[in-house]
Design a protein around this motif. Structure first.
Motif, PDB file in Angstrom:
ATOM      1  N   GLU A  16       0.826  -1.199   0.000  1.00  0.00           N
ATOM      2  CA  GLU A  16       0.000   0.000   0.000  1.00  0.00           C
ATOM      3  C   GLU A  16       0.865   1.257   0.000  1.00  0.00           C
ATOM      4  O   GLU A  16       1.756   1.416   0.838  1.00  0.00           O
ATOM      5  N   GLY A  17       0.646   2.126  -0.983  1.00  0.00           N
ATOM      6  CA  GLY A  17       1.380   3.377  -1.082  1.00  0.00           C
ATOM      7  C   GLY A  17       2.710   3.272  -1.809  1.00  0.00           C
ATOM      8  O   GLY A  17       3.325   4.280  -2.128  1.00  0.00           O
ATOM      9  N   TRP A  33       9.563   4.105 -12.573  1.00  0.00           N
ATOM     10  CA  TRP A  33       9.261   5.234 -11.684  1.00  0.00           C
ATOM     11  C   TRP A  33       8.599   4.638 -10.452  1.00  0.00           C
ATOM     12  O   TRP A  33       7.830   3.667 -10.549  1.00  0.00           O
ATOM     13  N   PHE A  34       8.891   5.189  -9.276  1.00  0.00           N
ATOM     14  CA  PHE A  34       8.212   4.672  -8.078  1.00  0.00           C
ATOM     15  C   PHE A  34       8.000   5.786  -7.069  1.00  0.00           C
ATOM     16  O   PHE A  34       8.659   6.825  -7.095  1.00  0.00           O
ATOM     17  N   GLU A  35       7.033   5.548  -6.182  1.00  0.00           N
ATOM     18  CA  GLU A  35       6.799   6.430  -5.043  1.00  0.00           C
ATOM     19  C   GLU A  35       6.643   5.565  -3.806  1.00  0.00           C
ATOM     20  O   GLU A  35       6.148   4.437  -3.892  1.00  0.00           O
ATOM     21  N   LYS A  36       7.085   6.118  -2.682  1.00  0.00           N
ATOM     22  CA  LYS A  36       7.006   5.412  -1.395  1.00  0.00           C
ATOM     23  C   LYS A  36       6.489   6.381  -0.343  1.00  0.00           C
ATOM     24  O   LYS A  36       6.952   7.513  -0.261  1.00  0.00           O
ATOM     25  N   PRO A  37       5.563   5.933   0.503  1.00  0.00           N
ATOM     26  CA  PRO A  37       5.113   6.781   1.611  1.00  0.00           C
ATOM     27  C   PRO A  37       6.194   6.855   2.691  1.00  0.00           C
ATOM     28  O   PRO A  37       7.081   5.995   2.744  1.00  0.00           O
ATOM     29  N   PRO A  38       6.135   7.839   3.559  1.00  0.00           N
ATOM     30  CA  PRO A  38       7.106   7.936   4.653  1.00  0.00           C
ATOM     31  C   PRO A  38       7.161   6.645   5.463  1.00  0.00           C
ATOM     32  O   PRO A  38       6.125   6.040   5.758  1.00  0.00           O
ATOM     33  N   GLY A  39       8.378   6.203   5.779  1.00  0.00           N
ATOM     34  CA  GLY A  39       8.558   5.012   6.598  1.00  0.00           C
ATOM     35  C   GLY A  39       8.548   3.702   5.842  1.00  0.00           C
ATOM     36  O   GLY A  39       8.898   2.661   6.405  1.00  0.00           O
ATOM     37  N   HIS A  40       8.161   3.700   4.565  1.00  0.00           N
ATOM     38  CA  HIS A  40       8.094   2.435   3.825  1.00  0.00           C
ATOM     39  C   HIS A  40       9.478   1.980   3.395  1.00  0.00           C
ATOM     40  O   HIS A  40      10.307   2.764   2.960  1.00  0.00           O
ATOM     41  N   SER A  41       9.724   0.684   3.522  1.00  0.00           N
ATOM     42  CA  SER A  41      10.967   0.083   3.063  1.00  0.00           C
ATOM     43  C   SER A  41      10.660  -1.165   2.248  1.00  0.00           C
ATOM     44  O   SER A  41       9.778  -1.947   2.616  1.00  0.00           O
ATOM     45  N   ASP A  92       9.934  12.577   5.886  1.00  0.00           N
ATOM     46  CA  ASP A  92       8.597  12.832   6.421  1.00  0.00           C
ATOM     47  C   ASP A  92       7.540  13.031   5.339  1.00  0.00           C
ATOM     48  O   ASP A  92       6.377  13.251   5.650  1.00  0.00           O
ATOM     49  N   GLU A  93       7.946  12.993   4.071  1.00  0.00           N
ATOM     50  CA  GLU A  93       7.002  13.190   2.968  1.00  0.00           C
ATOM     51  C   GLU A  93       7.187  12.091   1.937  1.00  0.00           C
ATOM     52  O   GLU A  93       8.152  11.321   1.998  1.00  0.00           O
ATOM     53  N   ARG A  94       6.270  12.015   1.008  1.00  0.00           N
ATOM     54  CA  ARG A  94       6.332  11.022  -0.062  1.00  0.00           C
ATOM     55  C   ARG A  94       7.669  11.156  -0.788  1.00  0.00           C
ATOM     56  O   ARG A  94       8.135  12.261  -1.064  1.00  0.00           O
ATOM     57  N   ALA A  95       8.303  10.034  -1.079  1.00  0.00           N
ATOM     58  CA  ALA A  95       9.537  10.017  -1.853  1.00  0.00           C
ATOM     59  C   ALA A  95       9.236   9.470  -3.241  1.00  0.00           C
ATOM     60  O   ALA A  95       8.391   8.582  -3.402  1.00  0.00           O
TER      61      ALA A  95
END
Length: 114
Positions: A16-17, A33-41, A92-95
């Motif tokens: 998710e995210g 291309w990718f996006e990750k929510p804060p804290g996701h690994s 702290d923000e979307r990467a």
């Protein structure tokens, strides 16, 4: 020439995210291309493909078994073939990032994992 519209590209969400979008590529290389929510690994993993991870926005920490580097906007890191690693959004923000793989690969790498 083979254009790929971002809105029409193949998309996959392993968690998710954590969204990945298949951009231009071939058997020799591929761009995701990718996006990750804060804290996701991502989990620690390796693959036969060499990889360059480029941070486009936010902050990404790339860790191997022996080292760790934090990428800011426009920074990149090269990972050798079969080098175990994980990529984490430590900000702290979307990467947002762009992965380049050689040879190219498909989303089967994630969808076929056990």
């Amino acid at each position: 020439m083979n254009p790929v519209s971002f809105d029409d590209a193949e998309t996959y969400e392993p968690d998710e995210g954590w969204r990945r979008v298949a951009m231009a590529g071939s058997d020799k290389f591929s761009f995701e291309w990718f996006e990750k929510p804060p804290g996701h690994s991502s989990p620690m993993h390796d693959h036969e493909n060499e990889q360059v991870c480029i941070c486009l926005a936010g902050e990404l920490t790339v860790a191997t078994e022996d080292d760790e580097v934090t990428l800011s906007k426009h920074d990149s890191v090269h990972l050798e073939s079969n080098e175990a690693h994980r990529v984490e959004n430590t900000g702290d923000e979307r990467a947002v990032g762009l992965d380049v793989f050689a040879p190219g690969r498909s989303f089967d790498f994630w969808t076929d994992r056990e």
